[in-house]
Scaffold this motif. Structure first.
Motif, PDB file in Angstrom:
ATOM      1  N   ARG A   9     -10.658  20.439  14.995  1.00  0.00           N
ATOM      2  CA  ARG A   9     -10.815  19.034  14.651  1.00  0.00           C
ATOM      3  C   ARG A   9     -12.167  19.080  14.227  1.00  0.00           C
ATOM      4  NH1 ARG A   9      -7.890  15.961  13.451  1.00  0.00           N
ATOM      5  NH2 ARG A   9      -9.125  14.126  14.166  1.00  0.00           N
ATOM      6  N   ALA A  10     -13.260  19.973  14.726  1.00  0.00           N
ATOM      7  CA  ALA A  10     -14.641  20.114  14.110  1.00  0.00           C
ATOM      8  C   ALA A  10     -14.449  20.328  12.602  1.00  0.00           C
ATOM      9  CB  ALA A  10     -15.401  21.166  14.767  1.00  0.00           C
ATOM     10  N   ALA A  11     -13.555  21.217  12.233  1.00  0.00           N
ATOM     11  CA  ALA A  11     -13.430  21.514  10.930  1.00  0.00           C
ATOM     12  C   ALA A  11     -12.958  20.236   9.914  1.00  0.00           C
ATOM     13  CB  ALA A  11     -12.579  22.600  10.596  1.00  0.00           C
ATOM     14  N   ASP A  12     -12.019  19.366  10.567  1.00  0.00           N
ATOM     15  CA  ASP A  12     -11.731  18.295   9.735  1.00  0.00           C
ATOM     16  C   ASP A  12     -12.627  17.050   9.784  1.00  0.00           C
ATOM     17  OD1 ASP A  12      -9.080  19.061   9.452  1.00  0.00           O
ATOM     18  OD2 ASP A  12      -8.220  18.353  11.124  1.00  0.00           O
ATOM     19  N   LEU A  13     -13.599  17.047  10.922  1.00  0.00           N
ATOM     20  CA  LEU A  13     -14.459  16.147  11.039  1.00  0.00           C
ATOM     21  C   LEU A  13     -15.907  15.992  10.412  1.00  0.00           C
ATOM     22  CD1 LEU A  13     -13.653  14.796  14.890  1.00  0.00           C
ATOM     23  CD2 LEU A  13     -12.917  13.658  12.799  1.00  0.00           C
ATOM     24  N   VAL A  14     -16.086  17.456  10.648  1.00  0.00           N
ATOM     25  CA  VAL A  14     -17.617  17.459  10.106  1.00  0.00           C
ATOM     26  C   VAL A  14     -17.681  18.472   9.176  1.00  0.00           C
ATOM     27  CG1 VAL A  14     -18.758  17.431  12.487  1.00  0.00           C
ATOM     28  CG2 VAL A  14     -18.272  19.519  11.859  1.00  0.00           C
ATOM     29  N   GLY A  15     -16.666  19.093   8.666  1.00  0.00           N
ATOM     30  CA  GLY A  15     -16.607  19.815   7.536  1.00  0.00           C
ATOM     31  C   GLY A  15     -16.462  21.358   7.879  1.00  0.00           C
ATOM     32  N   ALA A  16     -15.590  21.942   6.850  1.00  0.00           N
ATOM     33  CA  ALA A  16     -15.214  23.502   7.311  1.00  0.00           C
ATOM     34  C   ALA A  16     -16.484  24.594   7.197  1.00  0.00           C
ATOM     35  CB  ALA A  16     -14.113  23.889   6.116  1.00  0.00           C
ATOM     36  N   ARG A  17     -17.224  24.010   6.297  1.00  0.00           N
ATOM     37  CA  ARG A  17     -18.495  24.833   5.925  1.00  0.00           C
ATOM     38  C   ARG A  17     -19.393  24.870   7.127  1.00  0.00           C
ATOM     39  NH1 ARG A  17     -23.919  24.818   3.359  1.00  0.00           N
ATOM     40  NH2 ARG A  17     -24.180  26.668   2.194  1.00  0.00           N
ATOM     41  N   ARG A  18     -19.890  23.894   7.623  1.00  0.00           N
ATOM     42  CA  ARG A  18     -20.470  23.849   8.817  1.00  0.00           C
ATOM     43  C   ARG A  18     -19.944  24.559  10.054  1.00  0.00           C
ATOM     44  NH1 ARG A  18     -21.442  18.542   6.795  1.00  0.00           N
ATOM     45  NH2 ARG A  18     -23.457  17.872   6.134  1.00  0.00           N
ATOM     46  N   THR A  19     -18.719  24.084   9.988  1.00  0.00           N
ATOM     47  CA  THR A  19     -17.995  24.657  11.382  1.00  0.00           C
ATOM     48  C   THR A  19     -17.960  26.250  11.302  1.00  0.00           C
ATOM     49  OG1 THR A  19     -16.675  22.699  11.293  1.00  0.00           O
ATOM     50  CG2 THR A  19     -15.714  24.646  12.684  1.00  0.00           C
ATOM     51  N   PHE A  20     -17.378  26.842  10.147  1.00  0.00           N
ATOM     52  CA  PHE A  20     -17.655  27.991   9.869  1.00  0.00           C
ATOM     53  C   PHE A  20     -18.857  28.730  10.014  1.00  0.00           C
ATOM     54  CE2 PHE A  20     -17.920  31.795   7.024  1.00  0.00           C
ATOM     55  CZ  PHE A  20     -16.525  32.422   7.085  1.00  0.00           C
ATOM     56  N   LEU A  21     -19.850  28.372   9.839  1.00  0.00           N
ATOM     57  CA  LEU A  21     -21.357  28.924   9.846  1.00  0.00           C
ATOM     58  C   LEU A  21     -21.749  28.821  11.262  1.00  0.00           C
ATOM     59  CD1 LEU A  21     -23.178  27.624   6.838  1.00  0.00           C
ATOM     60  CD2 LEU A  21     -22.699  29.714   7.188  1.00  0.00           C
ATOM     61  N   ALA A  22     -21.308  27.794  12.133  1.00  0.00           N
ATOM     62  CA  ALA A  22     -21.593  27.783  13.528  1.00  0.00           C
ATOM     63  C   ALA A  22     -20.886  28.690  14.279  1.00  0.00           C
ATOM     64  CB  ALA A  22     -21.349  26.322  14.001  1.00  0.00           C
ATOM     65  N   GLY A  23     -19.502  28.820  13.973  1.00  0.00           N
ATOM     66  CA  GLY A  23     -18.700  29.531  14.561  1.00  0.00           C
ATOM     67  C   GLY A  23     -19.196  31.214  14.377  1.00  0.00           C
ATOM     68  N   LEU A  24     -19.373  31.345  13.211  1.00  0.00           N
ATOM     69  CA  LEU A  24     -19.844  33.099  12.848  1.00  0.00           C
ATOM     70  C   LEU A  24     -21.183  33.346  13.517  1.00  0.00           C
ATOM     71  CD1 LEU A  24     -19.103  35.548  11.188  1.00  0.00           C
ATOM     72  CD2 LEU A  24     -20.317  34.180   9.144  1.00  0.00           C
ATOM     73  N   GLY A  25     -22.074  32.357  13.596  1.00  0.00           N
ATOM     74  CA  GLY A  25     -23.128  32.551  14.284  1.00  0.00           C
ATOM     75  C   GLY A  25     -23.203  32.758  15.832  1.00  0.00           C
ATOM     76  N   VAL A  26     -22.395  31.848  16.548  1.00  0.00           N
ATOM     77  CA  VAL A  26     -22.114  32.167  17.967  1.00  0.00           C
ATOM     78  C   VAL A  26     -21.421  33.517  18.242  1.00  0.00           C
ATOM     79  CG1 VAL A  26     -20.771  31.270  19.922  1.00  0.00           C
ATOM     80  CG2 VAL A  26     -22.082  29.751  18.291  1.00  0.00           C
ATOM     81  N   PHE A  27     -20.403  33.841  17.299  1.00  0.00           N
ATOM     82  CA  PHE A  27     -19.495  35.192  17.556  1.00  0.00           C
ATOM     83  C   PHE A  27     -20.398  36.215  17.504  1.00  0.00           C
ATOM     84  CE2 PHE A  27     -16.891  38.595  16.258  1.00  0.00           C
ATOM     85  CZ  PHE A  27     -15.708  38.438  16.992  1.00  0.00           C
ATOM     86  N   THR A  28     -21.338  36.264  16.334  1.00  0.00           N
ATOM     87  CA  THR A  28     -22.141  37.582  16.104  1.00  0.00           C
ATOM     88  C   THR A  28     -23.052  37.694  17.303  1.00  0.00           C
ATOM     89  OG1 THR A  28     -21.921  37.059  13.448  1.00  0.00           O
ATOM     90  CG2 THR A  28     -23.656  38.617  14.389  1.00  0.00           C
ATOM     91  N   VAL A  29     -23.982  36.643  17.568  1.00  0.00           N
ATOM     92  CA  VAL A  29     -24.686  36.783  18.542  1.00  0.00           C
ATOM     93  C   VAL A  29     -24.047  37.241  20.080  1.00  0.00           C
ATOM     94  CG1 VAL A  29     -26.470  35.529  20.411  1.00  0.00           C
ATOM     95  CG2 VAL A  29     -26.396  35.004  17.812  1.00  0.00           C
TER      96      VAL A  29
END
Length: 492
Positions: free
Chosen positions: A81-101
């Motif tokens: 839903r986040a990808a739909d509502l706030v945009g795939a790019r923002r969601t992608f970057l947020a998820g990748l950042g959390v995953f990496t840390v």
């Protein structure tokens, strides 16, 4: 003059789906999805080393896997839903950042509790990241055949990651130690974060960027995550506590009540995580049920077989990883075969065939207590299992996303990914518990008891894939039609 990457453009023109940056977006999306799925299986071969280093119990070993998959499963819908509502790019970057840390924290863990907690956060990062990868692909590739090819590449990566993870886990554990199965994500995550900033186009979602965050169904996400965790906890507890124990029944009852609360919340909130109306679509509902059965068998296969090879047969981590190479090839061959045939056959024949092959493989694998050569008692049935599972991944994903409007692309991808993770978590808990109970009740030697337990678990896995194959008969027989074309430009 060389054009700027799409992330630096300000015009909304139709460039992404046909532009020179399209292959790079596909590479970024597939690589991120590979990393997310990889971390489900990469830890399996390292579990004995983690157990020795951190003093984990058998249940603790399961939680190293399940903490990740439950965080992943419970919040995948929120990520979609986040990808739909706030945009795939923002969601992608947020998820990748959390995953990496979180990957870094896993590698630095000094105790079992810290590792399990970091794995849960890693799963949350994966849940935010994974739906965004498929949403990026669906938004970028607008022409039906190009989209199907892109989804085929995504599904191939998705399927192969589990097998490659098992092999990579063995190599890393043997050469550098178990902590490197987590540390390896850090430089990769940093590199693809930078690449996404450069190449993935900026978009604002369907509800205006950050304003869309207010529409996210956090109560629904929390109740479904807590409900699934309680169910899995109750099932795993039976390895050391009788089924009749109040402790077990309290956990199972709490899980069911929380899932019931989730259903009530979804029927009341303005922007539900899962609009109940979407589950009335027969193809989507059946596809997700099939994916639950597929995920149950797939996750348990890598976990149980890696423990069998190391604990019962005495193989090293490196030997176990190398023996998983044929399984990796089986998944790749199966996935590429289905990608080649799906336009002619549709999802149903491929799913029925794939699940039938896997069922036969699991039935054969359940006879591991025999005294035949390793190739015919373990390797050959293992390849059949992975071939059938690989053949089924793209068809079930294509069926689940067929006819889905762009506004629900993240929801559909989140649902199908959630079903795989839910199936994997519950299936692993059930099958590992069956193996534990069977081994505990066996009167032979330790090796004989372990072998009997794993054999019984594989027999039950055959039941899961057989049920998935039967469910596939109710899917459309016509060729799969990709989701309706999205506006050009590949924007969110």
């Amino acid at each position: 003059m060389t054009s700027a990457p799409p992330s630096l453009r300000t015009d909304p023109g139709p460039s992404t789906s046909r532009g020179v940056w399209t292959p790079m977006i596909l590479v970024i999306a597939c690589a991120a999805q590979f990393m997310v799925v990889l971390d489900v299986s990469i830890v399996n071969i390292a579990l004995p080393d983690m157990k020795a280093s951190l003093g984990l119990s058998p249940a603790g070993q399961q939680w190293i896997v399940n903490a990740y998959t439950l965080g992943f499963a419970g919040l995948l819908l929120l990520g979609g839903r986040a990808a739909d509502l706030v945009g795939a790019r923002r969601t992608f970057l947020a998820g990748l950042g959390v995953f990496t840390v979180a990957s870094l924290a896993c590698g630095l863990a000094t105790g079992g509790a810290m590792l399990i907690a970091a794995r849960a956060v890693q799963g949350i990062g994966g849940a935010i990241l994974a739906p965004a990868t498929l949403t990026l692909i669906m938004a970028t590739f607008t022409e039906p055949r190009a989209r199907t090819r892109a989804m085929g590449a995504w599904a191939s990566v998705n399927a192969a990651a589990g097998a490659v993870g098992a092999m990579a886990g063995g190599l890393l554990t043997a050469s550098a130690g178990w902590r490197w199965v987590f540390f390896v994500n850090v430089p990769i995550g940093v590199a693809f974060f930078a690449a996404a900033l450069l190449y993935v186009p900026v978009g604002h979602g369907h509800h205006g960027g950050h304003g869309g965050l207010r529409r996210l169904d956090l109560p629904g996400a929390l109740t479904v995550t807590a409900g699934l965790t309680a169910l899995v906890y109750g099932i795993i507890s039976t390895a050391t506590t009788p089924w009749t124990s109040p402790h077990v029944w309290a956990a199972l009852l709490a899980g069911l009540l929380l899932l019931a609360a989730f259903a009530v919340i979804e029927s009341q909130v303005a922007a539900p995580l899962v609009p109940l109306s979407v589950l009335r679509r027969p193809t989507l509902a059946i596809s997700n049920l099939v994916m639950i059965g597929l995920g149950s068998a797939m996750f348990a296969l890598w976990f149980l077989l890696s423990l069998y090879l190391q604990q019962a047969l005495g193989y090293s981590a490196l030997e176990t990883g190398l023996w998983f190479l044929p399984g990796c090839l089986g998944i790749i061959v199966g996935t590429r075969t289905s990608a080649h045939l799906i336009h002619r056959t549709g999802p149903r024949p491929l799913l029925v065939t794939g699940m039938s092959i896997s069922t036969f493989g699991f039935l054969w694998l359940s006879r591991i207590g025999g005294h035949g050569p390793f190739v015919t008692t373990v390797a050959a049935p293992f390849v059949l299992c992975t071939l059938g599972l690989g053949m089924s991944m793209l068809p079930v994903t294509a069926a689940a996303t067929t006819g889905i409007d762009r506004r629900e692309a993240g929801l559909a991808s989140g649902l199908v990914n959630t079903s795989r993770q839910v199936g994997g978590s519950l299936g692993l808990a059930i099958l590992a518990t069956i193996a534990s109970h069977t081994a505990r009740d066996h009167t032979g030697s330790t090796t004989q008891a372990l072998t009997a337990g794993y054999g019984q678990a594989f027999l039950c896995a055959a039941l899961f894939t057989a049920c998935a194959g039967l469910g596939s008969l109710f899917l459309p027989g016509r060729p799969a039609v990709p989701a309706p074309g999205l506006p050009p430009g590949g924007r969110d």
